[in-house]
Each structure stands twice: as C-alpha cells, then as structure tokens.
Design an enzyme around this catalytic site. Structure first.
Site, short mmCIF file in Angstrom:
data_model
loop_
_atom_site.label_atom_id
_atom_site.label_comp_id
_atom_site.label_asym_id
_atom_site.label_seq_id
_atom_site.Cartn_x
_atom_site.Cartn_y
_atom_site.Cartn_z
N LYS A 114 0.77 -1.33 -0.02
CA LYS A 114 0.06 -0.05 0.22
C LYS A 114 0.65 1.20 0.00
O LYS A 114 0.36 2.25 -0.58
CB LYS A 114 -1.05 0.07 1.25
CG LYS A 114 -2.09 -0.89 1.02
CD LYS A 114 -3.33 -0.66 2.02
CE LYS A 114 -4.32 -1.49 1.92
NZ LYS A 114 -5.42 -0.97 2.72
N LYS A 196 -6.30 -10.88 -7.01
CA LYS A 196 -7.69 -10.89 -6.38
C LYS A 196 -8.54 -10.03 -6.91
O LYS A 196 -8.13 -8.77 -7.21
CB LYS A 196 -7.22 -10.89 -4.99
CG LYS A 196 -8.54 -10.94 -3.64
CD LYS A 196 -7.75 -10.81 -2.43
CE LYS A 196 -8.75 -10.45 -1.39
NZ LYS A 196 -8.64 -10.16 -0.13
N LYS A 199 -12.30 -4.07 -5.43
CA LYS A 199 -13.18 -3.14 -5.51
C LYS A 199 -12.44 -1.84 -6.58
O LYS A 199 -12.99 -0.96 -7.05
CB LYS A 199 -13.62 -2.56 -4.37
CG LYS A 199 -12.75 -2.24 -3.25
CD LYS A 199 -13.45 -2.65 -1.81
CE LYS A 199 -12.41 -2.69 -0.76
NZ LYS A 199 -13.09 -3.07 0.73
#
Ligand code: TRP
Length: 331
Positions: A114, A196, A199
């Site tokens: 991140k 994966k 969103k």
C-alpha cells in the site's frame, strides 16, 4: 455470553462490497453465526488509512450494514457494529502500539504494497493499521478470526503482540487463530485472474449491488484462455478455474459436477451460465439491501444496539489493560 467460542471479523467500507467479499468472507460468516458468538464490524477507522470521500464513506458504512443483514447475518444472533462507535478500539490500539516494534510493522507485506501504491501519502495510520486490527480482535478476546489469506500476517502479528503483553503482565488476552475458509476463499479478478478481485478494478469486479445486465456483461467478458475445455486447473487455467469456483460457490455444486455439466460445451455456454448463477444469487441480496436502506430507523437501531453490546465487552478488557500497565483508575 455463553461458552461458545468467539469470533471477530470486519470489512473496511473503503469500497462497495464485491462478490469476492461475499464469497470469501460474508457467506462464511453466515455459516458460523449459529456455532459461535460473533462480532461483525464495519471497520471505518481502518478505511481512513487511505484518503476517503467523507460522503461516500458514510453511505458505504450504512450500506455495508444493510448488506451484512441482507446476506443473512442476524443482528439478534451477532453483534454488528461500526468501529468508530466503540472508542475502546482507538484506546487499546494506543496501548498495543507501545508493545509493537517498528521493525515488525515495517515487515507487513500489505504495508509495503500500500505504501508503494500511495507513495505520496504514507501516513502513520497506514503504518500502524495492524495495531488497530490487533486491538479489534483482542478487545473481545476472540478465539478465531475468519480472514482471507492476505490478512493472515496481521492476525499472526496480533498473536505476537498479545503473547508479548501476556508475558509481561500475566494472562490478559486470548490468542486468536486465523480461520481461513477452504472453498471460495479467494475470488480472482475477472479481468486478470492472477490477482484478487478488488473493488479498485470495477471491470474485473462484480459488486453486490450491480444490476443483472452489468453482471452478465462482466462474466461474458471474463478473461479466460485459448482452450475450450471447462476444467479446474488454477496454474494452467486461472480464469476458468476462478469461474468454476464462482459457479460452485453460487450453486452449491462440486467442481466435478460442474466440469461434467459443461463437458464439451465451450466457454460460450459456460461464461453466461456463471453470470446467470451469480445474478440469481445476488438478486435477493440486492433487493433486501435496497429495502433495508429505506428503513433508516431500523438500521440505526441495529448499529446502536451493536455498539452498546460491543462496548460492554470492550470495556471489560480495556479496564484490565489500563490497570495492568499502571494507569490510575478513573474511579
Ligand atoms: N484489515 C482487514 C482487511 O482489510 C479488515 C479488518 C480490520 C479486520 N480489523 C479486523 C479483519 C479484525 C478481521 C479482524 O480485510
């Protein structure tokens, strides 16, 4: 509460819930709710570790609660609440942060990913996020934490922090086990079946609130391979294997049954069939969510009661911790 084992889990309202969140997490929670004492949280404090649009965060937090219920989680059986409504999470997080090493947090793979992705905004919150997550779990003395593979490292860190605290101050926290479901644990992106379902990738991702025509379009366009056989082989055929997982999780069929059903039929038949199965799976969830969202008073009663029940448990742990570290009792 009873002698049932306790479970804590949460999802960040940092994006709309996806088919991956349902199949990988919520569906399993629904199956656990009778056997365990469960707390299911909407972790809005985690969500602000990356910048959010305030109105969207608020809408998604409420929508997520409605979706938990629409997916089959019963607010009478489980404690369902919004993290920021229970200030003990932030309070315990501070204490635990004083028992966590800089080096440990630096090694968290999610932090590394991140911070690479948000290189212009690497905040202390993003860095200490696993400490807040440890507080979520330890406040309630959870025995097990259902999470996806990507969160296992955080649960392990939580155990290390708890073990260290217990070692210094005597038994305080239950050491939680990660609980990784076998089937459907990892739904992959429809656009890139090697990563994966996320969103942040709207085309590779099916949202719980997507309309049937959007769902069908996304499945028809799903990336597969240039063979024709519907066969489960994640290494050689990640796209088809992912679709088989989705199909079987939606219909309750086994992989073998699905392979037989589509033997000799090709992807032109298989992909829309997966789409149809998902449309039928999500239809009642979407409709119930829409109905619940109109009933603001009911939703409010659920999250208020959830926060009250959660606070009662959280306070017991926090008081013990404050006493052990040497804080003066408030009286
Ligand atoms: N970090 C988790 C995720 O991103 C969400 C989360 C926060 C969580 N606190 C938790 C999950 C406690 C399980 C238990 O998926």
């Amino acid at each position: 509460m009873s002698e049932k084992k306790r479970i804590f889990s949460g999802i960040q309202p940092s994006g709309d819930l996806t088919l991956g969140s349902y199949m990988g997490a919520i569906k399993n929670w629904v199956a656990l709710q009778d056997e365990y004492d469960c707390l299911f949280c909407i972790v809005d404090m985690h969500a602000i570790t990356v910048r959010q649009v305030p109105a969207d965060l608020r809408r998604r937090s409420l929508e997520q609660l409605a979706q938990y219920i629409a997916c089959g989680l019963d607010p009478k059986k489980n404690i369902m609440f919004i993290q920021s409504h229970v200030p003990q999470h932030a309070e315990l997080s501070w204490v635990l942060g004083c028992y966590t090493q800089f080096g440990e947090l630096s090694r968290m793979t999610q932090f590394k990913d991140k911070s690479a992705k948000h290189a212009d905004n690497i905040t202390a919150g993003l860095f200490t996020y696993p400490v807040l997550m440890a507080a979520d779990i330890l406040l309630y003395q959870a025995d097990a934490v259902p999470v996806g593979e990507d969160q296992k490292q955080h649960v392990e860190l939580c155990r290390d922090i708890a073990g260290r605290f217990n070692y210094v101050y005597g038994d305080t926290f239950t050491l939680p086990e990660p609980f990784i479901p076998k089937m459907g644990a990892r739904i992959m992106s429809l656009g890139d079946p090697t990563s994966k379902m996320s969103k942040s990738d709207p085309d590779g991702c099916v949202f719980l609130m997507d309309k049937p025509e959007d769902i069908m379009r996304k499945f028809k366009r799903a990336v597969t391979d240039c063979e024709t056989a519907v066969r489960y082989d994640p290494a050689a055929k990640p796209g088809i294997s992912n679709l088989l997982t989705v199909y079987c999780t939606a219909t309750g069929k086994t992989i073998e049954e699905a392979e037989q059903e589509f033997a000799g039929q090709g992807y032109g038949v298989f992909k829309p069939a997966v789409g149809e199965a998902v449309v039928e799976l999500l239809r009642p969830i979407r409709e119930e969510t829409e109905r619940l969202l109109k009933d603001k008073a009911y939703l409010e009663s659920v999250y208020k009661e959830g926060a009250e029940r959660a606070q009662y448990l959280a306070n017991k742990t926090l008081r013990k911790v404050y006493k052990k570290v040497g804080f003066v009792a408030r009286g």
